[in-house]
Design a protein around this motif. Structure first.
Motif, short mmCIF file in Angstrom:
data_model
loop_
_atom_site.label_atom_id
_atom_site.label_comp_id
_atom_site.label_asym_id
_atom_site.label_seq_id
_atom_site.Cartn_x
_atom_site.Cartn_y
_atom_site.Cartn_z
N GLU A 97 30.65 41.85 -39.93
CA GLU A 97 31.63 42.68 -40.64
C GLU A 97 31.32 42.86 -42.12
O GLU A 97 31.96 43.66 -42.79
CB GLU A 97 33.03 42.06 -40.49
N GLY A 98 30.36 42.09 -42.65
CA GLY A 98 30.04 42.20 -44.06
C GLY A 98 31.10 41.66 -44.99
O GLY A 98 31.16 42.04 -46.16
N VAL A 99 31.95 40.76 -44.50
CA VAL A 99 33.02 40.20 -45.33
C VAL A 99 32.46 39.15 -46.28
O VAL A 99 31.40 38.58 -46.06
CB VAL A 99 34.13 39.58 -44.46
N LYS A 100 33.21 38.88 -47.36
CA LYS A 100 32.89 37.81 -48.29
C LYS A 100 33.81 36.62 -47.96
O LYS A 100 34.96 36.81 -47.58
CB LYS A 100 33.12 38.24 -49.74
N VAL A 101 33.30 35.42 -48.14
CA VAL A 101 34.08 34.23 -47.80
C VAL A 101 34.48 33.49 -49.07
O VAL A 101 33.65 33.24 -49.96
CB VAL A 101 33.29 33.29 -46.87
N PHE A 102 35.76 33.17 -49.18
CA PHE A 102 36.32 32.38 -50.27
C PHE A 102 35.56 31.05 -50.36
O PHE A 102 35.37 30.36 -49.36
CB PHE A 102 37.80 32.16 -49.99
N ALA A 103 35.10 30.68 -51.56
CA ALA A 103 34.26 29.49 -51.73
C ALA A 103 34.92 28.22 -51.21
O ALA A 103 34.27 27.37 -50.60
CB ALA A 103 33.88 29.33 -53.21
N ALA A 104 36.22 28.08 -51.45
CA ALA A 104 36.92 26.87 -50.99
C ALA A 104 36.94 26.80 -49.47
O ALA A 104 36.81 25.72 -48.89
CB ALA A 104 38.34 26.84 -51.54
N LEU A 105 37.08 27.96 -48.81
CA LEU A 105 37.08 27.99 -47.36
C LEU A 105 35.70 27.64 -46.83
O LEU A 105 35.56 26.90 -45.85
CB LEU A 105 37.53 29.36 -46.86
N TYR A 106 34.66 28.18 -47.47
CA TYR A 106 33.30 27.88 -47.02
C TYR A 106 32.99 26.40 -47.22
O TYR A 106 32.37 25.76 -46.36
CB TYR A 106 32.30 28.73 -47.80
N SER A 107 33.41 25.84 -48.35
CA SER A 107 33.19 24.41 -48.60
C SER A 107 33.88 23.56 -47.54
O SER A 107 33.34 22.55 -47.07
CB SER A 107 33.69 24.03 -50.00
N LEU A 108 35.11 23.95 -47.20
CA LEU A 108 35.85 23.24 -46.16
C LEU A 108 35.09 23.29 -44.83
O LEU A 108 34.93 22.26 -44.16
CB LEU A 108 37.24 23.87 -45.99
N ALA A 109 34.62 24.48 -44.45
CA ALA A 109 33.92 24.63 -43.18
C ALA A 109 32.63 23.83 -43.16
O ALA A 109 32.29 23.20 -42.15
CB ALA A 109 33.63 26.11 -42.93
N LEU A 110 31.90 23.82 -44.28
CA LEU A 110 30.67 23.04 -44.35
C LEU A 110 30.96 21.55 -44.24
O LEU A 110 30.26 20.82 -43.52
CB LEU A 110 29.96 23.35 -45.67
N GLY A 111 32.00 21.09 -44.93
CA GLY A 111 32.37 19.69 -44.84
C GLY A 111 32.78 19.29 -43.43
O GLY A 111 32.44 18.20 -42.95
N MET A 112 33.50 20.18 -42.76
CA MET A 112 33.92 19.89 -41.40
C MET A 112 32.72 19.82 -40.46
O MET A 112 32.67 18.98 -39.56
CB MET A 112 34.93 20.93 -40.93
N GLN A 113 31.73 20.70 -40.68
CA GLN A 113 30.54 20.65 -39.83
C GLN A 113 29.77 19.35 -40.05
O GLN A 113 29.28 18.73 -39.10
CB GLN A 113 29.63 21.84 -40.10
N ILE A 114 29.66 18.93 -41.31
CA ILE A 114 28.99 17.66 -41.61
C ILE A 114 29.73 16.52 -40.92
O ILE A 114 29.13 15.62 -40.34
CB ILE A 114 28.91 17.44 -43.12
N GLY A 115 31.08 16.55 -40.99
CA GLY A 115 31.88 15.52 -40.34
C GLY A 115 31.71 15.52 -38.84
O GLY A 115 31.61 14.47 -38.20
N GLU A 116 31.66 16.72 -38.26
CA GLU A 116 31.46 16.81 -36.80
C GLU A 116 30.11 16.23 -36.41
O GLU A 116 29.97 15.53 -35.41
CB GLU A 116 31.53 18.27 -36.36
N GLY A 117 29.09 16.51 -37.25
CA GLY A 117 27.77 15.99 -36.95
C GLY A 117 27.71 14.48 -37.04
O GLY A 117 27.11 13.81 -36.20
N ALA A 118 28.37 13.93 -38.09
CA ALA A 118 28.38 12.48 -38.24
C ALA A 118 29.10 11.81 -37.09
O ALA A 118 28.67 10.77 -36.58
CB ALA A 118 29.05 12.10 -39.57
#
Length: 383
Positions: free
Chosen positions: A167-188
């Motif tokens: 869709e070419g959307v831009k992502v709010f930095a805080a939301l992206y940081s949250l998603a990245l942290g959650m992925q790291i947590g899921e991996g751990a």
């Protein structure tokens, strides 16, 4: 002048005209978890919004957010803004201190407010079933074409990447940081799951209890006897008791506050100053005992005993206790905190607030015991 006060430099700075004072909090950013099943976080969804933002000339995916009205508490502002932007009714779980969204340009500050959306409420269920663009939105939120989105909690980062590409959307930095942290947590969590299995006591998974306690000494359990809401109330009550009660003990070399209580202690007059919170802990204590008995029965069955009630009979209501504990911020002299040890007694049932630090020595190395929201950590003692 710069931070040291020694030289003069020029900055561009944007300040909201609505800002009450230099230190006042301007806005709330809302992390709302839509919970379909309290015992299955894989079904959780994060409530987001999509809207056009002129400064970037594009549609953005953001967490719901809004300005705090004059004299309004951040928690109340979050509930109001969340309903205006999404139509959902949320319940406040916690409010963070102020943080700064873009300190290189502006002194705008915001609190992160965590909400839970109860899907047993008729209004929330109706709103979910009708995901039309403007349904439930109010006033200017409706006029500006704001769209509510449900993004899966598990795999959130991949979902955001997909929307960016398609869709070419831009992502709010805080939301992206949250998603990245959650992925790291899921991996751990995935890395350590073989050492610390998650067991749902409601599903009669007794075959997993003994192997985990034998091999690592730890497992993670969920039970409908201790839903997330009960756990959150117990954590909040514990914090208030340790802060307000004259019975709280402090440790000089390992900075912490703690209190060891038997069930009978919870009815004592010396805790009358925090009686409402003690009542919450008392109900939590009762539920803990039920979970303990289930675990002891699983252990007896798991080691092949004919009498599944054997261990639970040995643990009557006079040989357990509950410990309230708050580790305070340390420094270079106290960073190691509690040294390696084994717990005394039979079982420890531990409820944490998600702050890391607990490790277990398993298979030749120290491993972080993962935090799972809505679950207890169980470890076997030196019986």
């Amino acid at each position: 002048t710069d931070g040291s006060g020694s030289s003069v430099r020029k900055w561009d700075r944007a300040v909201r005209t609505t800002k009450q004072s230099e230190d006042s909090i301007d806005a709330v950013v809302i992390l709302a978890i839509l919970r379909h099943d309290p015992n299955d976080i894989s079904r959780d969804e994060i409530v987001c919004v999509k809207q056009y933002r002129p400064p970037v000339d594009a549609y953005t995916i953001e967490l719901p957010a809004g300005l705090i009205d004059a004299g309004e508490e951040p928690a109340n502002a979050a509930v109001r803004e969340f309903q205006e932007e999404t139509g959902y009714i949320g319940k406040v779980l916690d409010v963070s201190p102020a943080s700064y969204l873009s300190p290189g340009l502006t002194n705008e500050s915001a609190c992160l407010v965590r909400l839970e959306v109860d899907m047993t409420q008729e209004a929330n269920l109706k709103n979910y079933e009708n995901q039309s663009l403007h349904d439930g939105l109010e006033g200017c939120e409706k006029d500006r074409g704001l769209e509510k989105l449900m993004i899966p909690r598990v795999g959130m980062l991949n979902a955001l990447h997909d929307m960016q590409q398609k869709e070419g959307v831009k992502v709010f930095a805080a939301l992206y940081s949250l998603a990245l942290g959650m992925q790291i947590g899921e991996g751990a969590t995935c890395i350590e799951k073989d050492f610390f299995p998650l067991v749902n006591l409601d599903d009669n998974q007794c075959d997993q209890v003994v192997p985990a306690l034998r091999d690592s000494g730890f497992l993670i359990v969920k039970s409908s006897l201790l839903p997330l809401e009960v756990q959150q109330k117990a954590l909040a009550a514990s914090a208030r008791i340790l802060e307000l009660s004259s019975k709280t003990v402090t440790h000089p070399s390992d900075p912490k506050q703690y209190m060891m209580l038997s069930f009978d202690d919870l009815g004592g007059e010396d805790l009358s100053e925090v009686s409402e919170d003690i009542s919450v802990i008392k109900e939590y204590y009762k539920s803990l005992r039920k979970v303990r008995d289930i675990l002891l029965q699983y252990i007896a069955s798991g080691i092949g005993m004919d009498d599944a009630e054997f261990f639970s009979r040995q643990h009557n209501e006079n040989n357990d206790s509950i410990r309230l504990l708050n580790y305070l911020h340390g420094d270079e002299n106290t960073a190691n905190r509690c040294k390696e040890h084994s717990d005394y007694g039979t079982l420890t049932l531990l409820l944490t607030d998600g702050v890391g630090g607990l490790e277990a020595f398993v298979d030749g190395k120290w491993r972080q015991v993962p935090y799972v929201e809505g679950a207890l950590i169980v470890n076997i003692g030196s019986i």
